[in-house]
Design a protein around this motif. Sequence first.
Motif, PDB file in Angstrom:
ATOM      1  N   ALA A 290       0.819  -1.223   0.000  1.00  0.00           N
ATOM      2  CA  ALA A 290       0.000   0.000   0.000  1.00  0.00           C
ATOM      3  C   ALA A 290       0.848   1.268   0.000  1.00  0.00           C
ATOM      4  CB  ALA A 290      -0.936  -0.003   1.209  1.00  0.00           C
ATOM      5  N   TYR A 291       2.076   1.182   0.481  1.00  0.00           N
ATOM      6  CA  TYR A 291       2.917   2.385   0.500  1.00  0.00           C
ATOM      7  C   TYR A 291       3.262   2.851  -0.911  1.00  0.00           C
ATOM      8  CZ  TYR A 291       3.359   1.720   5.515  1.00  0.00           C
ATOM      9  OH  TYR A 291       3.076   1.593   6.856  1.00  0.00           O
ATOM     10  N   ASN A 292       3.141   1.928  -1.853  1.00  0.00           N
ATOM     11  CA  ASN A 292       3.413   2.283  -3.250  1.00  0.00           C
ATOM     12  C   ASN A 292       2.478   3.332  -3.816  1.00  0.00           C
ATOM     13  OD1 ASN A 292       5.592   1.066  -4.492  1.00  0.00           O
ATOM     14  ND2 ASN A 292       4.605  -0.937  -4.360  1.00  0.00           N
ATOM     15  N   ASN A 293       1.363   3.549  -3.134  1.00  0.00           N
ATOM     16  CA  ASN A 293       0.436   4.569  -3.627  1.00  0.00           C
ATOM     17  C   ASN A 293       0.968   5.981  -3.454  1.00  0.00           C
ATOM     18  OD1 ASN A 293      -1.821   2.996  -4.512  1.00  0.00           O
ATOM     19  ND2 ASN A 293      -2.173   2.470  -2.367  1.00  0.00           N
ATOM     20  N   ALA A 294       2.024   6.099  -2.669  1.00  0.00           N
ATOM     21  CA  ALA A 294       2.570   7.447  -2.447  1.00  0.00           C
ATOM     22  C   ALA A 294       3.134   8.004  -3.752  1.00  0.00           C
ATOM     23  CB  ALA A 294       3.657   7.390  -1.379  1.00  0.00           C
ATOM     24  N   ASN A 295       3.144   9.318  -3.842  1.00  0.00           N
ATOM     25  CA  ASN A 295       3.657   9.957  -5.049  1.00  0.00           C
ATOM     26  C   ASN A 295       5.164   9.783  -5.201  1.00  0.00           C
ATOM     27  OD1 ASN A 295       1.343  12.538  -4.290  1.00  0.00           O
ATOM     28  ND2 ASN A 295       1.122  11.042  -5.931  1.00  0.00           N
ATOM     29  N   ALA A 296       5.850   9.673  -4.097  1.00  0.00           N
ATOM     30  CA  ALA A 296       7.302   9.507  -4.179  1.00  0.00           C
ATOM     31  C   ALA A 296       7.786   8.658  -3.018  1.00  0.00           C
ATOM     32  CB  ALA A 296       7.984  10.871  -4.153  1.00  0.00           C
ATOM     33  N   ARG A 297       8.874   7.983  -3.265  1.00  0.00           N
ATOM     34  CA  ARG A 297       9.459   7.120  -2.241  1.00  0.00           C
ATOM     35  C   ARG A 297      10.855   7.627  -1.882  1.00  0.00           C
ATOM     36  NH1 ARG A 297      12.945   2.485  -3.688  1.00  0.00           N
ATOM     37  NH2 ARG A 297      13.267   1.194  -1.868  1.00  0.00           N
ATOM     38  N   VAL A 298      11.062   7.829  -0.596  1.00  0.00           N
ATOM     39  CA  VAL A 298      12.376   8.242  -0.116  1.00  0.00           C
ATOM     40  C   VAL A 298      12.975   7.048   0.620  1.00  0.00           C
ATOM     41  CG1 VAL A 298      13.595   9.802   1.453  1.00  0.00           C
ATOM     42  CG2 VAL A 298      11.723  10.670   0.044  1.00  0.00           C
ATOM     43  N   SER A 299      13.906   6.401  -0.040  1.00  0.00           N
ATOM     44  CA  SER A 299      14.513   5.207   0.532  1.00  0.00           C
ATOM     45  C   SER A 299      15.780   5.589   1.280  1.00  0.00           C
ATOM     46  CB  SER A 299      14.853   4.214  -0.592  1.00  0.00           C
ATOM     47  OG  SER A 299      15.876   3.338  -0.170  1.00  0.00           O
ATOM     48  N   LEU A 300      15.794   5.297   2.569  1.00  0.00           N
ATOM     49  CA  LEU A 300      16.978   5.650   3.350  1.00  0.00           C
ATOM     50  C   LEU A 300      18.200   4.851   2.903  1.00  0.00           C
ATOM     51  CD1 LEU A 300      14.914   7.207   4.997  1.00  0.00           C
ATOM     52  CD2 LEU A 300      16.090   6.470   7.065  1.00  0.00           C
ATOM     53  N   GLU A 301      17.979   3.638   2.456  1.00  0.00           N
ATOM     54  CA  GLU A 301      19.118   2.849   1.976  1.00  0.00           C
ATOM     55  C   GLU A 301      19.748   3.515   0.761  1.00  0.00           C
ATOM     56  OE1 GLU A 301      17.688  -1.200   1.554  1.00  0.00           O
ATOM     57  OE2 GLU A 301      18.765  -1.668   3.411  1.00  0.00           O
ATOM     58  N   ASN A 302      18.907   4.024  -0.119  1.00  0.00           N
ATOM     59  CA  ASN A 302      19.448   4.677  -1.316  1.00  0.00           C
ATOM     60  C   ASN A 302      20.192   5.960  -0.971  1.00  0.00           C
ATOM     61  OD1 ASN A 302      18.489   2.691  -2.947  1.00  0.00           O
ATOM     62  ND2 ASN A 302      16.634   3.777  -3.544  1.00  0.00           N
ATOM     63  N   ILE A 303      19.647   6.713  -0.027  1.00  0.00           N
ATOM     64  CA  ILE A 303      20.334   7.966   0.335  1.00  0.00           C
ATOM     65  C   ILE A 303      21.702   7.640   0.938  1.00  0.00           C
ATOM     66  CG2 ILE A 303      20.193  10.168   1.548  1.00  0.00           C
ATOM     67  CD1 ILE A 303      17.232   9.704   1.970  1.00  0.00           C
ATOM     68  N   ALA A 304      21.713   6.671   1.845  1.00  0.00           N
ATOM     69  CA  ALA A 304      22.979   6.317   2.493  1.00  0.00           C
ATOM     70  C   ALA A 304      23.993   5.863   1.450  1.00  0.00           C
ATOM     71  CB  ALA A 304      22.745   5.228   3.533  1.00  0.00           C
ATOM     72  N   LEU A 305      23.518   5.103   0.494  1.00  0.00           N
ATOM     73  CA  LEU A 305      24.392   4.618  -0.567  1.00  0.00           C
ATOM     74  C   LEU A 305      24.970   5.778  -1.380  1.00  0.00           C
ATOM     75  CD1 LEU A 305      25.206   1.889  -1.990  1.00  0.00           C
ATOM     76  CD2 LEU A 305      23.329   2.368  -3.554  1.00  0.00           C
ATOM     77  N   LYS A 306      24.096   6.690  -1.734  1.00  0.00           N
ATOM     78  CA  LYS A 306      24.537   7.820  -2.559  1.00  0.00           C
ATOM     79  C   LYS A 306      25.519   8.718  -1.811  1.00  0.00           C
ATOM     80  CE  LYS A 306      20.058   7.905  -4.483  1.00  0.00           C
ATOM     81  NZ  LYS A 306      18.776   8.542  -4.192  1.00  0.00           N
ATOM     82  N   LEU A 307      25.306   8.872  -0.521  1.00  0.00           N
ATOM     83  CA  LEU A 307      26.186   9.749   0.248  1.00  0.00           C
ATOM     84  C   LEU A 307      27.432   9.017   0.743  1.00  0.00           C
ATOM     85  CD1 LEU A 307      23.645  11.890   2.313  1.00  0.00           C
ATOM     86  CD2 LEU A 307      24.571  12.270   0.030  1.00  0.00           C
ATOM     87  N   GLY A 308      27.515   7.745   0.420  1.00  0.00           N
ATOM     88  CA  GLY A 308      28.702   6.993   0.794  1.00  0.00           C
ATOM     89  C   GLY A 308      28.751   6.641   2.267  1.00  0.00           C
ATOM     90  N   TYR A 309      27.595   6.602   2.908  1.00  0.00           N
ATOM     91  CA  TYR A 309      27.567   6.227   4.319  1.00  0.00           C
ATOM     92  C   TYR A 309      27.523   4.711   4.450  1.00  0.00           C
ATOM     93  CZ  TYR A 309      26.300  11.093   5.376  1.00  0.00           C
ATOM     94  OH  TYR A 309      26.267  12.451   5.501  1.00  0.00           O
ATOM     95  N   LYS A 310      28.145   4.238   5.510  1.00  0.00           N
ATOM     96  CA  LYS A 310      28.144   2.793   5.734  1.00  0.00           C
ATOM     97  C   LYS A 310      26.779   2.303   6.169  1.00  0.00           C
ATOM     98  CE  LYS A 310      32.945   1.905   6.843  1.00  0.00           C
ATOM     99  NZ  LYS A 310      33.834   2.365   7.905  1.00  0.00           N
ATOM    100  N   SER A 311      26.105   3.150   6.919  1.00  0.00           N
ATOM    101  CA  SER A 311      24.859   2.694   7.526  1.00  0.00           C
ATOM    102  C   SER A 311      23.768   3.738   7.373  1.00  0.00           C
ATOM    103  CB  SER A 311      25.126   2.413   9.017  1.00  0.00           C
ATOM    104  OG  SER A 311      23.917   2.394   9.719  1.00  0.00           O
ATOM    105  N   VAL A 312      22.561   3.241   7.246  1.00  0.00           N
ATOM    106  CA  VAL A 312      21.381   4.115   7.213  1.00  0.00           C
ATOM    107  C   VAL A 312      21.311   4.954   8.492  1.00  0.00           C
ATOM    108  CG1 VAL A 312      18.870   3.958   7.461  1.00  0.00           C
ATOM    109  CG2 VAL A 312      20.013   2.706   5.637  1.00  0.00           C
TER     110      VAL A 312
END
Length: 344
Positions: A290-312
């Motif tokens: 049901a969360y897929n109904n949201a207009n946008a998804r902010v994935s903490l795993e993706n942000i951490a990955l992009k910023l080069g962080y080891k952990s969320v």
Amino acid sequence: MTERIFKTHKSSKVEYSFTPIKRERLRESLCLSSCLLAPPLTKKKNNMEVATIQRFQCSSWIDLRTFEGKPRGSLRYSLRFNEDKRLKVVSLALDKRRDHRLRSVSDNNSSVLETGSLLHSPSDEEQILKRKAEEVKPYLNGRSIYLVGMMGSGKTTVGKIMAGALGYTLFDSDTLIEQAMNGTSVAEIFEHFGESVFREKETEALKKLSLTYHQVVVSTGGGAVIRPINWKYMHKGISIWLDVPLEVLAHRIAAVGTDSRPLLHDDESEDIYTAALNRLSKIWDGRGEAYNNANARVSLENIALKLGYKSVSDLTPTEIAIEAFEHVQSYLDNKDGIARPDGL
Ligand SMILES: Nc1ncnc2c1ncn2[C@@H]1O[C@H](COP(=O)(O)OP(=O)(O)O)[C@@H](O)[C@H]1O
Ligand SMILES: O=C(O)C1=C[C@@H](OP(=O)(O)O)[C@@H](O)[C@H](O)C1
């Protein structure tokens, strides 16, 4: 052989050196830099800086779509994250890495310390947030933001930051329900009246919010997504799903206890983390889609990955809020196709 590339913000020029192999991609990402406050300095390159940037490049140019399918919730990801958006976030990561780099350089180099210290006042992140919020406001055009996500995903914490930056009011739907029930707590409503009464009140709260208020940020309850009628109301604004791994949620909840979250109350003798994780997993199975109904998804795993962080867990709520604004802007940019306001 290296080539110099200059990144020029309003009042700064930062010089980097790169191998030719990487330079075209870097040039592209720098051109797309959209939102960040520039440090007011001219800075010399040095070896540490180059090494850090090159490390950054290696990790940041991974095709992020590879990772979208990884954790819970990601099967549902619909590749909204197109190349343009990806590059914008990479530029965010670049500036962050530059900040981190200068922080470590400043430990060893007094001349950089003098200039670098300007970058690292506690208000840096706040300024970036503020700038991003101002950028997003015309896109929102008065619309409200609805934050959805599992219990403990940070809807209230991040929502407060987003609302503050936008100059909007934050509403917490659980609080509105408690007020409507003369101060009866969510846990008491569940205990004395049952979940169905709570869900009715939740729908009433969302209806009232969506029909009465504009320019608000709403922190919804984790279960607001399960009733289709609620989406009718939430779609009057922009809905953002904070997608946080269940293990991280369980850690957060173990830290604060389950008193205010009756669906996580547990009589068994497991430790609180394991009990919370088990409960969350069952709840997720029932409503994750049901969360897929949201207009946008902010994935903490993706942000951490992009910023080069080891952990969320290294992500600050403000970093998450900045990313949420990016997603709002990208979504509305695609949906409304509005012209970018001058100067953005
Ligand atoms: N990015 C974050 N990093 C660490 N802890 C966080 C973060 N976001 C929220 N928390 C903590 O997690 C708990 C749940 O956050 P909250 O905002 O109440 O979630 P929700 O409103 O989605 O239930 C709180 O104790 C909060 O301080
Ligand atoms: O996930 C859920 O069904 C619920 C989440 C809670 O809100 P938070 O997500 O703010 O914890 C609260 O609405 C109630 O306990 C039910």
